[in-house]
Motif scaffolding. Structure first.
Motif, short mmCIF file in Angstrom:
data_model
loop_
_atom_site.label_atom_id
_atom_site.label_comp_id
_atom_site.label_asym_id
_atom_site.label_seq_id
_atom_site.Cartn_x
_atom_site.Cartn_y
_atom_site.Cartn_z
N ASP A 140 1.20 4.29 -2.62
CA ASP A 140 0.90 5.76 -2.48
C ASP A 140 2.11 6.50 -2.74
O ASP A 140 1.98 7.75 -3.26
N ARG A 185 -2.96 8.13 -11.84
CA ARG A 185 -3.33 8.15 -10.25
C ARG A 185 -4.66 7.43 -10.20
O ARG A 185 -4.82 6.77 -9.16
N ALA A 243 -5.08 4.53 -7.62
CA ALA A 243 -6.26 4.61 -6.66
C ALA A 243 -7.02 3.35 -6.49
O ALA A 243 -7.39 2.76 -5.68
N ALA A 282 1.63 7.39 -6.36
CA ALA A 282 0.87 8.14 -6.88
C ALA A 282 1.38 9.61 -6.27
O ALA A 282 0.96 10.66 -7.04
N ASP A 283 2.01 9.87 -5.43
CA ASP A 283 2.78 11.05 -5.11
C ASP A 283 3.87 11.42 -6.01
O ASP A 283 3.72 12.61 -6.50
N VAL A 302 0.94 -1.25 -0.11
CA VAL A 302 0.23 0.02 0.10
C VAL A 302 0.86 1.25 0.02
O VAL A 302 0.47 2.15 -0.61
N ALA A 303 1.77 1.36 0.80
CA ALA A 303 2.92 2.32 0.85
C ALA A 303 3.68 2.56 -0.52
O ALA A 303 3.65 3.68 -0.82
N ARG A 321 -4.88 0.58 -4.91
CA ARG A 321 -5.09 0.65 -3.44
C ARG A 321 -6.34 0.28 -2.73
O ARG A 321 -6.44 -0.40 -1.68
#
Length: 370
Positions: free
Chosen positions: A334, A347, A351, A337-338, A330-331, A354
């Motif tokens: 993320d 993205r 999403a 996505a950043d 999950v990290a 995730r």
């Protein structure tokens, strides 16, 4: 249409015998398991598709959950390939005559079977090639990882009537697309198969292939129907995939090395367990991140977030088998996505991945094994 004639109970016994021989890396016993069944009346096609194929799938499953290693899986696959060769020598293709030939005028059609560029999982294509030979076709089997220019050169040099392309991994969809388009440009129909094209063939249709088959029997039936007129080559710059005009697929692909480094560094800061990783664990983590980026790019190419969510949920199961917490995956999403703030499709796919991960139930404590 070909149907199975060997009793399923006999095939199940042969599968068990072959599996045990492969576990022991006993090539002689593996070969005997298949050839004995053939001597007892099992057809070569049934043995190829209802014994060797399912056992190979089981090998992949055992690797996925960590019960066998890469080397053991490769060794077993090499034995399987030699078993196929032994069966092919025992059951040569029947001579085709005017009354039973699959081609017009009493002449069998020639089929070229190949894996797309970068695809090393060759056994499914090999099984199809042997099934086609058994049905009386002339087959040029080119094997794994055939670069498209070499494939086209082969087609110019031979009398091929139809091309069958195989791919197991969706990350090969862009190269499969290039191959499909190139084959059609020389006026030949191209059929595709393999897990890369989706369980319902959705990506085969997306790429404009002239046919798709879920398995080798269906593929052989398609070939037997006769060569079809190849689809008209697409002339637009993105080959009919208008979503590629946003350049997100291209930009993510080009940034792959940078993204892997960036996510790996970010995981050092967000996943405390990373501090105790040895060099091999860090190397495997980097490989996992690279695979995530590759499948993200493939989902962008196909414009199908389900392709990506399917991969990340499968990866979560693999990581659990290794004892890696799902929070790390999950990290990683993320962090990706950043890094992709300006890419709305990217993205959205991240999403979706995730959301699929957080819906995956955590495994309960293992009970006693039977």
């Amino acid at each position: 249409m070909n149907t199975r004639t060997t009793p399923s109970t006999d095939l199940a016994a042969t599968r068990r015998r072959l599996w045990e021989a492969l576990r022991a890396r006993d090539e002689a016993s593996a070969t005997a398991a298949v050839l004995d069944a053939h001597d007892e009346g099992a057809s070569a096609e049934d043995l190829l598709l209802d014994v060797i194929g399912p056992v190979q799938a089981r090998l992949g499953g055992e690797w996925a959950v960590g019960r066998i290693g890469v080397a053991q899986e490769h060794a077993a696959t090499a034995i399987q390939d030699r078993v196929v060769a032994a069966l092919a020598h025992r059951a040569p293709a029947p001579a085709a005559g005017p009354g039973d030939s699959p081609g017009p005028g009493g002449s069998p059609r020639r089929v070229t079977v190949a894996c797309v560029d970068g695809e090393w999982h060759a056994l499914p294509a090999r099984l199809l090639a042997e099934v086609l030979r058994g049905r009386g076709f002339h087959v040029d089997y080119l094997g794994a990882h055939v670069p498209t220019p070499h494939l086209i050169a082969h087609l110019h040099q031979t009398g091929t009537d139809v091309v069958a392309l195989s791919s197991s991994l969706p990350v090969r969809l862009p190269t499969a697309h290039a191959a499909v388009t190139a084959v059609q440009a020389v006026g030949l129909p191209v059929l595709v198969g393999g897990a890369a094209f989706g369980p319902d063939g959705r990506y085969a249709r997306l790429l404009g292939a002239d046919g798709w088959a879920p398995d080798a029997r269906a593929a052989a039936d398609l070939v037997a129907e006769g060569p079809r007129r190849a689809a008209e080559p697409r002339t637009d710059p993105v080959g009919g995939l208008s979503h590629l005009s946003d350049q997100e697929y291209t930009l993510v692909t080009r940034a792959r090395p940078q993204l892997v480094r960036q996510v790996l560094k970010g995981l050092d800061d967000t996943v405390p367990a990373m501090a105790s990783y040895d060099d091999r664990q860090r190397e495997r983590t980097a490989e996992d991140i690279a695979h995530i980026v590759d499948f993200l790019a493939a989902s962008l190419y196909a414009d199908d977030a389900e392709l990506f969510t399917g991969f990340v949920t499968w990866t979560a199961g693999i990581l659990r088998a290794r004892g890696v917490a799902g929070d790390a995956l999950v990290a990683a999403l993320d962090l990706l996505a950043d890094a992709q703030r300006d890419f709305p499709r990217t993205r959205a796919h991240l999403a979706a991945g995730r959301a699929a991960l957080v819906r995956v139930p955590r495994p309960s404590a293992p009970g006693p094994r039977s």
